[in-house]
Each structure stands twice: as structure tokens, then as C-alpha cells.
Design an enzyme around this catalytic site. Structure first.
Site, PDB file in Angstrom:
ATOM      1  N   ASP A   1     -13.480  -2.837   0.665  1.00  0.00           N
ATOM      2  CA  ASP A   1     -12.842  -4.055   0.893  1.00  0.00           C
ATOM      3  C   ASP A   1     -13.610  -5.063  -0.183  1.00  0.00           C
ATOM      4  OD1 ASP A   1      -9.896  -4.357   2.500  1.00  0.00           O
ATOM      5  OD2 ASP A   1     -11.208  -5.231   4.509  1.00  0.00           O
TER       6      ASP A   1
ATOM      7  N   THR B   1      -6.871 -13.705  -0.708  1.00  0.00           N
ATOM      8  CA  THR B   1      -7.016 -12.358  -0.359  1.00  0.00           C
ATOM      9  C   THR B   1      -5.369 -12.333  -0.037  1.00  0.00           C
ATOM     10  OG1 THR B   1      -7.893 -12.591   1.606  1.00  0.00           O
ATOM     11  CG2 THR B   1      -9.236 -11.815  -0.118  1.00  0.00           C
TER      12      THR B   1
ATOM     13  N   LYS C   1     -10.018  -4.395  11.815  1.00  0.00           N
ATOM     14  CA  LYS C   1     -10.661  -3.805  11.270  1.00  0.00           C
ATOM     15  C   LYS C   1     -12.482  -3.765  12.329  1.00  0.00           C
ATOM     16  CE  LYS C   1      -9.619  -4.894   6.889  1.00  0.00           C
ATOM     17  NZ  LYS C   1      -9.014  -5.672   5.922  1.00  0.00           N
TER      18      LYS C   1
ATOM     19  N   SER D   1       1.059  -1.226  -0.412  1.00  0.00           N
ATOM     20  CA  SER D   1       0.263   0.700  -0.432  1.00  0.00           C
ATOM     21  C   SER D   1       0.936   1.363   0.037  1.00  0.00           C
ATOM     22  CB  SER D   1      -0.431  -0.081   0.782  1.00  0.00           C
ATOM     23  OG  SER D   1      -2.266  -1.373   0.911  1.00  0.00           O
TER      24      SER D   1
END
EC number: 1.1.1.25
Length: 290
Positions: free
Chosen positions: A109, A234, A73, A24
Site C-alpha cells: 500500500d 484512498t 490487514k 482488483s
């Protein structure tokens, strides 16, 4: 980077643990540079214990916001001021936006997952999916897939702290979408195999396949898969997980890692922070080339 940072640079973060493997920072900093935006994106190793202080630092330091990943999260939600309706429905946040000290949580997501499939020319509308994992990413994937037209979802999860969340996800899907969802214990291997056999897509949204579990997979037998189905992991570090190798042995046509999902969810977050579209073709070429 050194040519872009000055006294006016605005910081954006990534808070997770572990996180040093993340692509990222490369993605967002390259996009900032391409568009001439005075932002910098840094990764911070933040676990649940450090999370409250880290979230408060977004306000204190005047950061524009942060991405949030495992294991934070869901733990981040009580620390925020507001939730986007989709994040509230899903019960997980992967993007925080700071508007003058007011922190709003979003989740990108699920849309990232669905867009990454579309990028590969794959449409799972009206199909059945088997989904392993009901943490933050798994919940977002399951609910978004249901909202976008997946017909049936079989969710498999271990009996740990995420089981209650898995039950909640299945109830939301059944109550608020046209999709039918069922929850199973991941220990039920015969059922796991049977549900995968009846699915068009199998998605692993667990951490199995990445460090420290890089040599592990929930499905080790290629006979569980069919060539015409889709296998989606993922995990994107390593680029080819053990699950993906098993699927390739079975001749599965579409074997995908989480890189496309990471790119598409990142583009959604990028627009929330900057109001601008990420130069996604440029970033895709950069990331996939690397």
C-alpha cells in the site's frame, strides 16, 4: 476467462468485507490474460470472523496467495508464517504469498501510494502531510511517506480500536525515520483545520466516502484547502468522492482518488506472485477508461 481456466489454473484471492466494488479482479485477470499466465483472481467477502478459515484455505487449496483488505490487514498477521521486514515495521499486510504452504505477508500500500503520486508528477519529499486514518492503509502510507522523505506528518484518528496502532505508527516514524510525526484526535476540528492549512498534502485513508458512507466527508468546507496543495482520497469507488468534490470547489490542482494507488500496489503484488512485471500501461488505460 473461460478460455484460460483449465485443470492447471492457479487461484489468487482477495479477502475483505465489503469487497464487491473492487476493481482488483478486473486488473489482475486482465494482466494474466495479457501475459498468458494460467492464474485466476477472485474476490471473497471475508470479515474478521471468517479470516482464519480463509487463510487456512490458501494452504489447503494450493492458492498462490491473496490480497488482504479492510478489515483484515492487521488481524491476518498472527495467521501467517512470516512477515516481510517492511510489513513487520508497518504492522499491516495487504498481500500474502504462498510458497509450498509457507505464507509470507507483505504490504504494498505505501509504495503504491508514493508511486501513484510520482505518476502524477508530484513530489512530496521535504513537505508536510496531514493524514486521516491509522488503519492498515493509513499506517502503510504514513510510514512509507516518512521513509521516502516527507518532513512532517500530522496524524488524525478517532479514539477507537485503531488508536493504539496510530500511537505505534507515530512512534515508529519518530524513532526510525528522519520525519517528525504527531498524533491528534480527529474530534479536534480546529487543530485538524490548522494542520491541513500548513500541509502540502492532505490524505484521507479512512473508509469515509465509500459505501455505506458515500455521502460523507471529514472535510466539508472548501476554505480548508488551497489551490496549490494535493488532496488524496484512498477511496476509488465512487471515482469522485464527496471529499474530492469539496477540494475541486476550492480549486485544488491535484485532486486524486485511490485508483492510481490501487494500480501501483497491485503491480507490486502481481510481481510477488508471478515474478513478472504487470503490463501497467495497458492496465492503466483499461481501468481509467472504465
Amino acid at each position: 476467462m473461460k478460455d484460460r481456466i483449465d485443470g492447471h489454473t492457479i487461484l489468487i484471492g482477495l479477502m475483505a468485507y465489503p469487497i464487491r466494488h473492487s476493481m482488483s479482479p478486473t486488473m489482475h485477470n486482465s494482466a494474466f490474460a495479457k501475459l498468458g499466465l494460467n492464474n485466476a483472481y477472485l474476490a471473497f467477502e471475508i470479515d474478521n470472523k471468517k479470516l482464519p478459515g480463509a487463510i487456512n484455505a490458501i494452504r489447503t487449496l494450493g492458492m498462490r496467495g491473496s490480497n488482504i483488505s479492510m478489515p483484515n490487514k492487521q488481524k491476518v498477521i498472527p495467521l501467517l508464517d512470516k512477515l516481510d521486514p517492511v510489513a513487520e515495521l508497518i504492522g499491516a499486510v495487504n498481500t500474502v504469498v504462498n510458497d509450498d504452504g509457507v505464507l509470507t505477508g507483505y504490504t504494498t500500500d505505501g509504495t503504491g501510494f508514493m508511486k501513484s503520486l510520482a505518476d502524477e508528477g508530484v513530489d512530496i519529499g521535504g513537505q508536510k502531510m496531514t493524514l486521516a486514518g491509522a488503519g492498515g492503509a493509513g499506517t502503510a502510507i504514513g510510514i512509507q511517506a516518512a521513509l521516502d522523505g516527507v518532513k512532517d506528518i500530522s496524524v488524525f484518528n478517532i479514539h477507537d480500536q485503531t488508536w493504539e496502532n496510530a500511537e505505534r505508527m507515530v512512534k515508529i516514524i519518530n524513532d526510525k525515520t528522519n520525519c517528525q510525526a504527531k498524533l491528534f484526535d480527529l474530534a479536534e476540528k480546529k487543530t485538524f483545520k490548522a494542520e491541513i492549512a500548513g500541509s502540502m498534502i492532505y490524505c484521507d485513508a479512512t473508509g469515509v466516502g465509500m459505501k455505506p458512507l458515500a455521502d460523507k466527508t471529514l472535510v466539508s468546507d472548501p476554505s480548508w484547502f488551497r489551490p496549490e496543495m494535493i488532496v488524496f482520497d484512498t477511496v476509488y469507488a465512487p471515482r469522485t468522492t464527496k471529499l474530492m468534490r469539496v477540494a475541486q470547489q476550492a480549486g485544488v490542482k491535484h485532486v486524486l482518488n485511490g485508483l492510481g494507488m490501487m494500480l501501483e500496489q497491485g503491480a507490486e503484488a502481481f510481481k510477488l506472485w508471478t515474478g513478472k512485471d504487470m503490463p501497467i500501461d495497458y492496465i492503466r488505460e483499461l481501468l481509467f477508461k472504465e
